[in-house]
Design a protein around this motif. Structure first.
Motif, PDB file in Angstrom:
ATOM      1  N   LYS A 101     -13.447  25.742  22.647  1.00 52.49           N
ATOM      2  CA  LYS A 101     -13.108  24.347  22.314  1.00 52.49           C
ATOM      3  C   LYS A 101     -11.590  24.161  22.266  1.00 52.49           C
ATOM      4  O   LYS A 101     -11.061  23.190  22.803  1.00 52.49           O
ATOM      5  N   TYR A 102     -10.927  25.113  21.593  1.00 53.16           N
ATOM      6  CA  TYR A 102      -9.465  24.996  21.503  1.00 53.16           C
ATOM      7  C   TYR A 102      -8.825  25.202  22.874  1.00 53.16           C
ATOM      8  O   TYR A 102      -7.904  24.472  23.258  1.00 53.16           O
ATOM      9  N   ASP A 103      -9.308  26.191  23.619  1.00 55.91           N
ATOM     10  CA  ASP A 103      -8.765  26.442  24.959  1.00 55.91           C
ATOM     11  C   ASP A 103      -8.932  25.212  25.846  1.00 55.91           C
ATOM     12  O   ASP A 103      -8.034  24.852  26.604  1.00 55.91           O
ATOM     13  N   ARG A 104     -10.099  24.568  25.746  1.00 53.21           N
ATOM     14  CA  ARG A 104     -10.350  23.366  26.540  1.00 53.21           C
ATOM     15  C   ARG A 104      -9.402  22.237  26.122  1.00 53.21           C
ATOM     16  O   ARG A 104      -8.840  21.527  26.967  1.00 53.21           O
ATOM     17  N   LEU A 105      -9.191  22.078  24.809  1.00 55.11           N
ATOM     18  CA  LEU A 105      -8.290  21.039  24.304  1.00 55.11           C
ATOM     19  C   LEU A 105      -6.877  21.257  24.843  1.00 55.11           C
ATOM     20  O   LEU A 105      -6.216  20.327  25.318  1.00 55.11           O
ATOM     21  N   VAL A 106      -6.386  22.524  24.769  1.00 50.27           N
ATOM     22  CA  VAL A 106      -5.035  22.844  25.247  1.00 50.27           C
ATOM     23  C   VAL A 106      -4.909  22.568  26.734  1.00 50.27           C
ATOM     24  O   VAL A 106      -3.927  21.974  27.195  1.00 50.27           O
ATOM     25  N   LEU A 107      -5.897  23.011  27.500  1.00 46.55           N
ATOM     26  CA  LEU A 107      -5.856  22.834  28.957  1.00 46.55           C
ATOM     27  C   LEU A 107      -5.783  21.358  29.324  1.00 46.55           C
ATOM     28  O   LEU A 107      -4.992  20.948  30.191  1.00 46.55           O
ATOM     29  N   GLU A 108      -6.596  20.547  28.671  1.00 47.27           N
ATOM     30  CA  GLU A 108      -6.605  19.103  28.980  1.00 47.27           C
ATOM     31  C   GLU A 108      -5.293  18.447  28.553  1.00 47.27           C
ATOM     32  O   GLU A 108      -4.768  17.573  29.257  1.00 47.27           O
ATOM     33  N   LEU A 109      -4.720  18.879  27.396  1.00 42.57           N
ATOM     34  CA  LEU A 109      -3.450  18.306  26.951  1.00 42.57           C
ATOM     35  C   LEU A 109      -2.320  18.666  27.923  1.00 42.57           C
ATOM     36  O   LEU A 109      -1.477  17.828  28.249  1.00 42.57           O
ATOM     37  N   LEU A 110      -2.330  19.910  28.407  1.00 42.25           N
ATOM     38  CA  LEU A 110      -1.324  20.310  29.396  1.00 42.25           C
ATOM     39  C   LEU A 110      -1.463  19.502  30.680  1.00 42.25           C
ATOM     40  O   LEU A 110      -0.462  19.124  31.305  1.00 42.25           O
ATOM     41  N   ASP A 111      -2.702  19.221  31.077  1.00 42.46           N
ATOM     42  CA  ASP A 111      -2.916  18.393  32.274  1.00 42.46           C
ATOM     43  C   ASP A 111      -2.338  16.994  32.075  1.00 42.46           C
ATOM     44  O   ASP A 111      -1.706  16.437  32.967  1.00 42.46           O
ATOM     45  N   ILE A 112      -2.555  16.455  30.896  1.00 42.18           N
ATOM     46  CA  ILE A 112      -2.114  15.069  30.635  1.00 42.18           C
ATOM     47  C   ILE A 112      -0.592  14.976  30.627  1.00 42.18           C
ATOM     48  O   ILE A 112      -0.025  14.066  31.231  1.00 42.18           O
ATOM     49  N   ILE A 113       0.074  15.907  29.943  1.00 48.85           N
ATOM     50  CA  ILE A 113       1.540  15.812  29.811  1.00 48.85           C
ATOM     51  C   ILE A 113       2.279  16.575  30.916  1.00 48.85           C
ATOM     52  O   ILE A 113       3.503  16.649  30.917  1.00 48.85           O
ATOM     53  N   LYS A 114       1.484  17.170  31.841  1.00 51.74           N
ATOM     54  CA  LYS A 114       2.057  17.966  32.933  1.00 51.74           C
ATOM     55  C   LYS A 114       2.950  19.089  32.366  1.00 51.74           C
ATOM     56  O   LYS A 114       4.082  19.304  32.807  1.00 51.74           O
ATOM     57  N   GLY A 115       2.391  19.801  31.391  1.00 52.41           N
ATOM     58  CA  GLY A 115       3.158  20.828  30.686  1.00 52.41           C
ATOM     59  C   GLY A 115       2.799  22.234  31.102  1.00 52.41           C
ATOM     60  O   GLY A 115       1.854  22.459  31.872  1.00 52.41           O
ATOM     61  N   SER A 116       3.568  23.191  30.568  1.00 52.74           N
ATOM     62  CA  SER A 116       3.347  24.598  30.925  1.00 52.74           C
ATOM     63  C   SER A 116       2.980  25.471  29.727  1.00 52.74           C
ATOM     64  O   SER A 116       2.520  26.592  29.911  1.00 52.74           O
ATOM     65  N   PHE A 117       3.191  24.981  28.478  1.00 49.26           N
ATOM     66  CA  PHE A 117       2.818  25.804  27.329  1.00 49.26           C
ATOM     67  C   PHE A 117       2.630  24.915  26.102  1.00 49.26           C
ATOM     68  O   PHE A 117       3.161  23.802  26.010  1.00 49.26           O
ATOM     69  N   ILE A 118       1.874  25.447  25.137  1.00 48.56           N
ATOM     70  CA  ILE A 118       1.632  24.760  23.867  1.00 48.56           C
ATOM     71  C   ILE A 118       1.576  25.807  22.763  1.00 48.56           C
ATOM     72  O   ILE A 118       1.019  26.891  22.940  1.00 48.56           O
ATOM     73  N   VAL A 119       2.169  25.468  21.604  1.00 44.83           N
ATOM     74  CA  VAL A 119       2.125  26.333  20.435  1.00 44.83           C
ATOM     75  C   VAL A 119       1.262  25.661  19.375  1.00 44.83           C
ATOM     76  O   VAL A 119       1.444  24.478  19.077  1.00 44.83           O
ATOM     77  N   GLY A 120       0.334  26.404  18.797  1.00 46.93           N
ATOM     78  CA  GLY A 120      -0.505  25.858  17.737  1.00 46.93           C
ATOM     79  C   GLY A 120      -1.733  26.713  17.531  1.00 46.93           C
ATOM     80  O   GLY A 120      -2.082  27.560  18.363  1.00 46.93           O
ATOM     81  N   ASN A 121      -2.378  26.521  16.390  1.00 46.94           N
ATOM     82  CA  ASN A 121      -3.615  27.231  16.082  1.00 46.94           C
ATOM     83  C   ASN A 121      -3.407  28.748  16.073  1.00 46.94           C
ATOM     84  O   ASN A 121      -4.305  29.506  16.389  1.00 46.94           O
ATOM     85  N   GLY A 122      -2.175  29.157  15.718  1.00 44.42           N
ATOM     86  CA  GLY A 122      -1.892  30.581  15.676  1.00 44.42           C
ATOM     87  C   GLY A 122      -1.645  31.203  17.034  1.00 44.42           C
ATOM     88  O   GLY A 122      -1.608  32.424  17.164  1.00 44.42           O
ATOM     89  N   ARG A 123      -1.476  30.363  18.073  1.00 45.84           N
ATOM     90  CA  ARG A 123      -1.361  30.906  19.431  1.00 45.84           C
ATOM     91  C   ARG A 123      -0.203  30.282  20.196  1.00 45.84           C
ATOM     92  O   ARG A 123       0.196  29.143  19.924  1.00 45.84           O
ATOM     93  N   LEU A 124       0.290  31.039  21.140  1.00 45.99           N
ATOM     94  CA  LEU A 124       1.166  30.512  22.184  1.00 45.99           C
ATOM     95  C   LEU A 124       0.358  30.591  23.467  1.00 45.99           C
ATOM     96  O   LEU A 124      -0.010  31.668  23.928  1.00 45.99           O
ATOM     97  N   THR A 125       0.034  29.430  24.028  1.00 47.34           N
ATOM     98  CA  THR A 125      -0.770  29.363  25.249  1.00 47.34           C
ATOM     99  C   THR A 125       0.113  28.898  26.396  1.00 47.34           C
ATOM    100  O   THR A 125       0.743  27.845  26.313  1.00 47.34           O
ATOM    101  N   ILE A 126       0.168  29.695  27.459  1.00 43.67           N
ATOM    102  CA  ILE A 126       1.049  29.415  28.589  1.00 43.67           C
ATOM    103  C   ILE A 126       0.210  29.263  29.846  1.00 43.67           C
ATOM    104  O   ILE A 126      -0.678  30.089  30.120  1.00 43.67           O
ATOM    105  N   ARG A 127       0.513  28.227  30.601  1.00 43.65           N
ATOM    106  CA  ARG A 127      -0.187  28.037  31.875  1.00 43.65           C
ATOM    107  C   ARG A 127       0.550  28.813  32.954  1.00 43.65           C
ATOM    108  O   ARG A 127       1.664  28.458  33.348  1.00 43.65           O
ATOM    109  N   LYS A 128      -0.060  29.890  33.450  1.00 42.75           N
ATOM    110  CA  LYS A 128       0.571  30.708  34.481  1.00 42.75           C
ATOM    111  C   LYS A 128       0.462  30.041  35.843  1.00 42.75           C
ATOM    112  O   LYS A 128       1.408  30.007  36.615  1.00 42.75           O
ATOM    113  N   ASN A 129      -0.720  29.521  36.160  1.00 42.30           N
ATOM    114  CA  ASN A 129      -0.941  28.724  37.368  1.00 42.30           C
ATOM    115  C   ASN A 129      -2.088  27.767  37.105  1.00 42.30           C
ATOM    116  O   ASN A 129      -2.551  27.652  35.958  1.00 42.30           O
TER     117      ASN A 129
END
Length: 818
Positions: A278-306
């Motif tokens: 659920k969290y991974d899906r939320l992050v992925l969709e937020l990155l798609d919306i803002i055209k971003g490459s990483f997000i910090v939160g929920n105890g994690r640093l999530t980076i879009r490699k490709n």
């Protein structure tokens, strides 16, 4: 095309080339002059006609203002393409492009002399003036060949305009995804999508952390604070969140402080109560919306490699994972890259490079701290039993994670120490953090009298005095080692060997005070490229390295040290460059290293074990003298001043003759008589020492074997001879499949009984011809270390094997005494 054809091709294209080590990157010649002139075809022929070599192209003005963009990986290259205008990207197809082991080289010519610069954490280097790049068809240390991706015979090297060159430089100077001067604006559609995405999770216990997560994501991707507030207000209104003012305050604080402090670090690491996919899906969709490459939160640093890969650093559970987005949208764990996570990062900035100090936390709570570049840190992780995926995956993941931690200020930046010592600046000798004032005659006299007493303590053995004279002379000029290199010359390092209690370490430490005493190092202080580079970059003055064993070092470290002896810069296979200021005095209980390339870079001095008994009796005298060792610095200061006024002596005299002259001048300046030892030459031949000890070892082994041998054997029966001996002697083992003989550790005990002391089995290889030390050998069902010898060669050396075509010098009766 042959290598010489490639060299000529490069030369005809206006490029300066040099030969470098085969399957390596170290220059095989002093190459500074080829930054100022291109080689002749005669030199090309001499360099590349024979033997295996690699070829390098010198960058900068000599090659027509050649600039090479050096990408560590394909991902770095793709990131670069995304940042540059389409017109510039098209020019890459028209210029020279080379595939390296992992990355890409792009060749350009520019309007002015190109600068060399690096952003290590983005995997990008600009190789310009003063640098060179390995060129096709060279072989990388990994065995991969450097290959052209574009045809160099059809494509010329593209010349960039000044604007295009400046554009690339500006890309290097900016931090990745740094907020732009003109802030991005969220469209109404984007705002609505974010509201709908977060609204289902906007509940008590989660909403504060979601607000911080969104604020950080928008800030680091350059969005306007007003848009962030508008989104939060809309979510709070729809969710009937009455604490809207608290949410907005959190967002405003994040925007104000994010670029200046890591104040929100701990808050971001708290879990928001959204688990798993659920969290991974939320992050992925937020990155798609803002055209971003990483997000910090929920105890994690999530980076879009490709587009379909996420790298997740979970700071609470202490792991790094790779997630894949399948075609149906499902997010799955592709791989656990490491069972550790960067907990603290320090960037160490030196004059020449940036290094990392990273503390990793494991799931068990252990903290492991490593220093170096990304690749060196990866090596250390693997050595410390941290479970990691493939080298490529962990290196790529750490590059991404640490670059983001640097970007969002989850790190500390410190300045590395400056070098201490003597350097040439525009032809003049200059001291850095060192008192170079000329000592008065009385001060120098006191120092030289201390030196005389030091030598007098060894007058019980004339040979020892000769050796100490050579050691003193080496230390007298060793403080000028970097100056020698700046003059295009080099000084050998020093290697003192012998048994314990022979005074080698104490003598070295005592004499190091001629310049400036530093804490002694050990083998562990130089056993990695990073640690060796650190030791070499601290001072131009001699440093003591005790317990030295070249055989115990990784081959890459040995090659770097060899390069450091005669070069100003060493470069690890990962590309990190370090100035090799330092010069070492090694001490060892082992014998001399067998490698000839190592030997020729050393002044080798043997300390006789027969001296130890007298030295023990003189211990109190030496300790009293040792208290005055700091006064020896007057000698170094005199030497520095004399050389400053007579700098050409360095190039005009061999180092031993120069040392003799400097010591003579010092004694004359102090009004003292020049002692005899100053003019003494140490004549003992290292080969004679080795031959003598080798004969002692041969005699012991011969005597033991002769108990069971009653005739000479020919070469064809050498194997049978040692097979029979292995049944009687526990330190002989025959490997049937390999057809060789293994000497085992009990042999050391036998030699010790005959007063022949060796530090380890490895030392036997220095005395037994054609022998090789192996760490792991299967022996009678066990894995042991030992020395492998050929039965014929070993038997001939002992005297039990005769050659059928060679006349025998001795009869059996003469050999066996019968």
């Amino acid at each position: 095309m042959s290598l010489i054809d490639w060299a000529k091709f490069y030369l005809h294209n206006g490029l300066s080339v040099i030969p470098i080590a085969f399957q390596g990157k170290e220059p095989l010649i002093p190459w500074k002059e080829f930054q100022e002139r291109r080689p002749t075809e005669k030199e090309i022929k001499e360099w590349f006609s024979e033997g295996f070599k690699n070829i390098a192209i010198v960058c900068g003005s000599i090659s027509g203002n050649l600039m090479v963009l050096d990408f560590d990986s394909r991902d770095s290259f793709q990131q670069f393409l995304e940042k540059i205008p389409k017109e510039l990207a098209e020019k890459i197809k028209e210029t020279w492009v080379v595939k390296t082991s992992k990355g890409i080289h792009i060749y350009f010519r520019v309007p002015k002399t190109p600068k060399s610069t690096a952003i290590r954490y983005l995997g990008l280097d600009i190789q310009g003036e003063g640098k060179y790049v390995v060129a096709p068809p060279s072989l990388h240390p990994s065995g991969k060949m450097y290959q052209f991706l574009t045809d160099p015979k059809k494509n010329s090297i593209v010349i960039l305009s000044e604007d295009e060159y400046n554009l690339i430089l500006n890309l290097f100077e900016k931090k990745e995804e740094k907020p732009k001067t003109e802030l991005q604006k969220l469209t109404e559609s984007q705002k609505e999508k974010i509201v709908r995405l977060l609204l289902p999770y906007w509940t008590e216990g989660r909403r504060h952390f979601l607000a911080l997560m969104l604020a950080g994501a928008l800030y680091w991707h350059g969005y306007d604070l007003k848009d962030a507030i508008a989104v939060i207000e809309e979510i709070c209104e729809r969710a009937k969140d009455e604490e809207v003012k608290d949410r907005i305050r959190a967002v405003v604080d994040t925007f104000k402080r994010a670029d200046k402090t890591n104040i929100a670090y701990k808050t971001w690491l708290q879990e928001a109560g959204i688990k798993g996919e659920k969290y991974d899906r939320l992050v992925l969709e937020l990155l798609d919306i803002i055209k971003g490459s990483f997000i910090v939160g929920n105890g994690r640093l999530t980076i879009r490699k490709n587009h379909n890969t996420l790298i997740v650093a979970d700071f609470n559970k202490a792991y790094i994972r790779e997630l894949k987005v399948k075609k149906d949208g499902e997010i799955v764990i592709s791989d656990t890259i490491a069972t550790a996570v960067p907990d603290r990062v320090t960037v160490i900035q030196t004059e020449d490079s940036e290094l990392l100090k990273v503390s990793f936390r494991t799931p068990e709570g252990f903290i492991l701290t490593f220093e170096g570049d990304i690749e060196e840190i990866t090596n250390q992780l693997k050595k410390n039993t941290v479970r990691v995926a493939s080298r490529r995956k962990i290196e790529d993941a750490l590059c991404l994670i640490i670059s983001k931690m640097i970007q969002i200020n989850w790190c500390e930046v410190v300045k590395g120490e400056n070098v201490v010592g003597l350097v040439l600046n525009e032809g003049n000798l200059v001291a850095i953090d060192y008192d170079m004032s000329l000592p008065d005659p009385m001060e120098l006299k006191e120092a030289l009298e201390i030196l005389n007493k030091f030598v007098e303590l060894s007058k019980f053995n004339e040979n020892r005095v000769k050796k100490l004279a050579k050691l003193i002379k080496w230390f007298t000029v060793a403080g000028l080692g970097w100056v020698y290199k700046q003059k295009g010359l080099w000084l050998p390092h020093c290697y003192l060997y012998g048994e314990s209690d022979t005074g080698k370490s104490k003598s070295a430490q005592f004499l190091s005070n001629i310049w400036q005493e530093f804490p002694s190092l050990s083998l562990g202080s130089i056993d990695s490229p990073y640690r060796l580079g650190l030791a070499l970059s601290q001072t131009t003055f001699p440093m003591i390295v005790n317990e030295m064993d070249f055989e115990a070092l990784d081959s890459e470290v040995v090659e770097l040290w060899k390069n450091a002896v005669d070069s100003t810069i060493i470069r690890s296979r990962y590309g990190r460059k370090v100035k090799a200021y330092g010069i070492f005095c090694f001490t060892s209980n082992s014998s001399v290293p067998t490698n000839k390339a190592i030997q020729k870079r050393l002044v080798i001095i043997h300390f006789d074990p027969k001296d130890s008994e007298v030295l023990v009796k003189q211990k109190d005298k030496f300790e009293k003298l040792e208290l005055k060792r700091k006064k020896l610095q007057a000698i170094g200061r005199f030497v520095a001043n004399y050389i400053k006024s007579n700098i050409d002596l360095i190039t005009n005299l061999p180092w031993e003759d120069l040392a003799e002259l400097l010591l003579t001048k010092a004694y004359e300046f102090a009004g003292l008589e020049v002692p005899d030892w100053v003019k003494v030459k140490e004549e003992e031949d290292e080969e004679d020492i080795r031959s003598s000890k080798a004969e002692e070892i041969r005699a012991v082994i011969f005597s033991e074997c002769a108990k069971y041998i009653h005739e000479l054997y020919d070469e064809e029966n050498a194997y049978i001879l040692f097979l029979e001996l292995s049944k009687k002697i526990p330190w002989i083992h025959v490997r049937e499949r390999e057809g060789d003989v293994v000497l085992l550790k009990p042999l050391l005990k036998l030699l010790k009984q005959h007063d022949i002391k060796l530090a380890s089995m490895r030392d036997l290889t220095y005395y037994i011809p054609d022998s090789e030390y192996r760490v792991k050998i299967k022996v009678r069902g066990r894995v042991l270390s030992g020395v492998v010898v050929n039965p014929v060669a070993f038997g001939k050396w002992l005297g039990f094997i005769t050659s059928l075509d060679v006349k025998e010098d001795f009869t059996e009766e003469e050999i066996f005494g019968r």
